[in-house]
Design an enzyme around this catalytic site. Structure first.
Site, PDB file in Angstrom:
ATOM      1  N   ASP A 165       0.723  -1.198  -0.074  1.00 60.45           N
ATOM      2  CA  ASP A 165      -0.015   0.059   0.057  1.00 60.45           C
ATOM      3  C   ASP A 165       0.791   1.214   0.170  1.00 60.45           C
ATOM      4  O   ASP A 165       1.950   1.273  -0.460  1.00 60.45           O
ATOM      5  CB  ASP A 165      -0.940  -0.044   1.318  1.00 60.45           C
ATOM      6  CG  ASP A 165      -2.281   0.608   1.028  1.00 60.45           C
ATOM      7  OD1 ASP A 165      -2.282   1.976   0.667  1.00 60.45           O
ATOM      8  OD2 ASP A 165      -3.476  -0.097   1.163  1.00 60.45           O
ATOM      9  N   HIS A 211      -3.794   6.261   3.400  1.00 62.20           N
ATOM     10  CA  HIS A 211      -4.355   4.832   3.041  1.00 62.20           C
ATOM     11  C   HIS A 211      -3.926   3.651   3.790  1.00 62.20           C
ATOM     12  O   HIS A 211      -4.732   2.962   4.292  1.00 62.20           O
ATOM     13  CB  HIS A 211      -4.608   4.784   1.447  1.00 62.20           C
ATOM     14  CG  HIS A 211      -5.455   3.700   0.903  1.00 62.20           C
ATOM     15  ND1 HIS A 211      -5.187   2.298   0.726  1.00 62.20           N
ATOM     16  CD2 HIS A 211      -6.816   3.736   0.471  1.00 62.20           C
ATOM     17  CE1 HIS A 211      -6.049   1.601   0.332  1.00 62.20           C
ATOM     18  NE2 HIS A 211      -6.997   2.412   0.147  1.00 62.20           N
ATOM     19  N   SER A 434     -11.626  -0.930  -0.316  1.00 63.93           N
ATOM     20  CA  SER A 434     -10.101  -0.877   0.442  1.00 63.93           C
ATOM     21  C   SER A 434     -10.491  -1.136   1.987  1.00 63.93           C
ATOM     22  O   SER A 434      -9.429  -1.576   2.574  1.00 63.93           O
ATOM     23  CB  SER A 434      -9.629   0.630   0.276  1.00 63.93           C
ATOM     24  OG  SER A 434      -9.190   0.673  -0.904  1.00 63.93           O
TER      25      SER A 434
END
Length: 493
Positions: A165, A211, A434
Site C-alpha cells: 500500500d 490509506h 479498500s
C-alpha cells in the site's frame, strides 16, 4: 502506465472517500514523439535468460527492475521502435506498463462536513467501531485469538500480515507495538522522477497518503481503535510514492518480497483492469504481460503458504458481465484513438488464488455498499467497508450522508486530520472495498495464528464456511459465501 495511466486509482471524488478505488486513463504517447520515455513490462519464461541485459540494451532499453523469481522485467526506453527491435525469442509477453495511482482530490469540497470523535469512558473509540463489533462478536474473538502473545518484553506475534500500500505510520500509538518493518519500493525522485522529495531509501515506509495506515488499523490496531487481530504483526510494503502513483512492477515485486519475508497473509487494497485487446491510433496492444506476472506473483506467494487478499474495486460493476466491463472502459477512458475491444481482467482481484472481497454495510444484509463491484465467480466473501448510510443510499443526496456509517481506523500522525470526514487527529472515517479487504486479511491472520500449519486453501475454506450467509441463500454474486467473521472462523459457532 505513466504513459497509459490505465489502472486503479485510490481517489477522493465528490461522492466517494479517498479510500475508494477507481480507474484513470489517458491516451498512449504517439509514436511520433521520439524522445518520450516509456516503461515496459516483460514476461520471460519462468526465469530470466542469461543474455537479457544485452538484448534490452541493443533494443535501446534500460533495465529498471528485475523480478527474477517470476521471470519479469521492468524496462525503460525512449526508442519508439523498442518493441520491434527487441529480441523476442525467449519473451512470453511484453506490454507498455500500467500505473496505479492515489490522489487526495479536494477533501473539503468532496465531503466538507467532518465530525469530531467522542471518546468512550475508557478513552477509546470502541463504541464507534460498528464493523469490529460485528466481525468480532462484540470483541469476544479477541479472547480466542488476538494474533499474538503479550510478554514482559512486548508482543510475540504469532502471525504477520504484509500490507502492500502507501506505507504505514510506524509511530502511531495504536500500531507501533505491532509494526515489524517493511520495505520501500519507490525509487529516488519517485516514478519517472515526478516527486523530487522521494529519496529512494529502502527502509522508508512513511505513509504520506493515509490509506495504508487506515488499512493497517483495521488489521492490527490496538489502542483507541481495535483491529481484527490486535496483536498481529504488520509489515509495510510501500509501493505508492507521495504523488500517489506506482507502476505494475514494484507491486508484483512487493508480493515476492513479502512472501520471501515469511508473512502469513498479504493484503492489497488496490486493483485495476487489464485488457487483452485494445487499439491506440490504430495499433493493437494488450496487457498480457501484466496478467502473466500477476498470476506468477500470486502463485509464488501461495507456494510459500501465504494467503493473498484483495479488494474487489469500487466501480459498481458486475464482473461476470464481461461486455459491460469493456463498455465501461470505453465510456470512461476510451476516445477516438483509444478503443477497448478485448476481455477486461481485474487485477489483482481477478487473479486465480486471490481472495476477493466485496463491501458490505452497517444497515443491510441484502445489499452491498453502493460502490462495490460484484459478480459470480469473482467475489469470495464480503466484509464491512461502510457507506454513507441508508438515507443516502435511497436518495443519493450528498447532503444526506452520514459518515458514521463508514469505518473508523488509524490515520498517520505525520499528516493533518482527514478533514474530509474527521476533525480528530490520528483517526479517520473512510469507506470502500479498500476498507473491506483488510478485515478479511485480519481474519486470515488470526486463523494462521491459531492454526499455523493451515495452507492458504484451508484458510480460505474456513473463512467461507463460517461466513454469515447474507443476500440470497448460498453462494451469490454480491456476498460470495457471505460476510466473513473472525469469531465464527475461530470458534465454529
Amino acid at each position: 502506465m505513466r504513459n497509459k495511466k490505465r489502472g486503479l486509482a485510490i481517489v477522493a471524488s465528490s461522492v466517494l472517500a479517498m479510500s475508494l478505488l477507481s480507474f484513470s486513463t489517458s491516451a498512449h504517447t504517439s509514436a511520433s514523439e521520439q524522445t518520450v520515455s516509456k516503461n515496459y513490462l516483460i514476461a520471460y519464461g519462468q526465469s530470466l535468460p542469461k543474455d537479457y541485459q544485452t538484448a534490452i540494451k541493443k533494443a535501446g532499453g534500460e533495465v529498471v527492475r528485475e523480478i527474477k523469481e517470476i521471470g519479469g522485467l521492468e524496462v525503460r526506453s525512449t526508442n519508439p521502435s523498442f518493441l520491434n527491435q527487441l529480441n523476442s525469442n525467449s519473451i512470453v509477453a511484453v506490454n507498455v506498463e500500467k500505473s496505479y495511482k492515489i490522489t487526495d482530490g479536494d477533501p473539503a469540497g468532496a465531503d466538507g462536513k467532518p465530525v469530531t470523535l467522542q471518546e468512550d469512558s475508557d478513552g477509546t473509540y470502541w463504541s464507534l467501531q460498528w464493523d469490529m463489533h460485528r466481525l468480532t462478536n462484540e470483541g469476544k474473538s479477541y479472547a480466542v485469538e488476538s494474533g499474538g502473545t503479550k510478554t514482559s518484553s512486548g508482543v510475540v506475534h504469532k502471525a504477520v500480515v504484509g500490507i502492500i500500500d502507501s506505507g504505514i505510520d510506524a509511530s502511531h500509538p495504536d500500531l507501533k507495538a505491532n509494526f515489524i518493518g517493511g520495505k520501500n519500493f519507490v525509487p529516488a525522485g519517485g516514478y519517472n522522477n515526478s516527486v523530487p522529495a522521494e529519496q529512494g531509501n529502502p527502509s522508508d515506509v512513511t505513509d504520506t497518503n493515509g490509506h495504508g495506515t487506515h488499512v493497517a488499523g483495521s488489521i492490527a490496531g490496538n489502542g483507541k481503535v481495535k483491529g481484527v487481530g490486535p496483536d498481529l504483526g504488520i509489515r509495510a510494503y510501500r509501493i505508492f510514492d507521495s504523488s500517489g502513483s506506482a507502476p505494475t512492477a514494484p507491486i508484483v515485486a512487493a508480493i515476492i518480497e513479502a512472501a520471501n519475508d515469511g508473512v502469513d497473509v498479504i493484503n492489497m487494497s488496490i486493483g485495476g483492469f487489464d485488457n487483452l485487446k485494445y487499439y491506440n491510433e490504430g495499433t493493437r496492444y494488450n496487457d498480457v504481460a501484466d496478467v502473466i506476472l500477476w498470476k506468477r506473483a500470486v502463485q509464488y506467494a501461495l507456494n510459500k503458504k501465504v494467503t493473498v487478499v484483495a479488494a474487489a474495486g469500487n466501480e459498481s460493476l458486475n464482473y461476470a458481465d464481461k461486455k459491460s466491463l469493456t463498455d465501461y472502459m470505453n465510456a470512461a477512458y476510451g476516445d477516438e484513438n483509444l478503443i477497448y475491444k478485448g476481455v477486461a481482467i481485474e487485477t489483482p482481484g481477478g487473479t486465480p488464488g486471490v481472495m476477493t472481497v466485496s463491501s458490505s454495510n452497517k444497515w443491510s444484509r441484502d445489499t452491498l455498499a453502493f460502490y462495490s463491484n460484484y459478480g459470480n465467480s469473482f467475489i469470495d466473501v464480503a466484509a464491512p467497508g461502510g457507506d454513507n448510510g441508508p438515507v443516502y443510499d435511497a436518495t443519493r443526496d450528498l447532503a444526506k450522508r452520514d459518515f458514521t456509517y463508514r469505518t473508523l481506523s488509524t490515520w498517520p500522525t505525520n499528516l493533518p486530520p482527514n478533514k474530509a470526514t474527521t476533525l480528530t487527529p490520528n483517526y479517520a472515517y473512510l469507506h470502500g472495498t479498500s476498507m473491506a479487504a483488510p478485515k478479511v486479511a485480519g481474519i486470515a491472520g488470526v486463523i494462521k495464528a491459531e492454526h499455523p500449519d493451515y495452507t492458504p486453501s484451508q484458510v480460505e475454506a474456513l473463512i467461507k464456511k463460517t461466513a454469515f450467509d447474507f443476500g440470497k441463500k448460498g453462494q451469490d454474486p454480491l456476498f460470495g459465501s457471505g460476510e466473513a467473521n473472525a469469531y465464527t472462523a475461530l470458534t465454529g459457532k
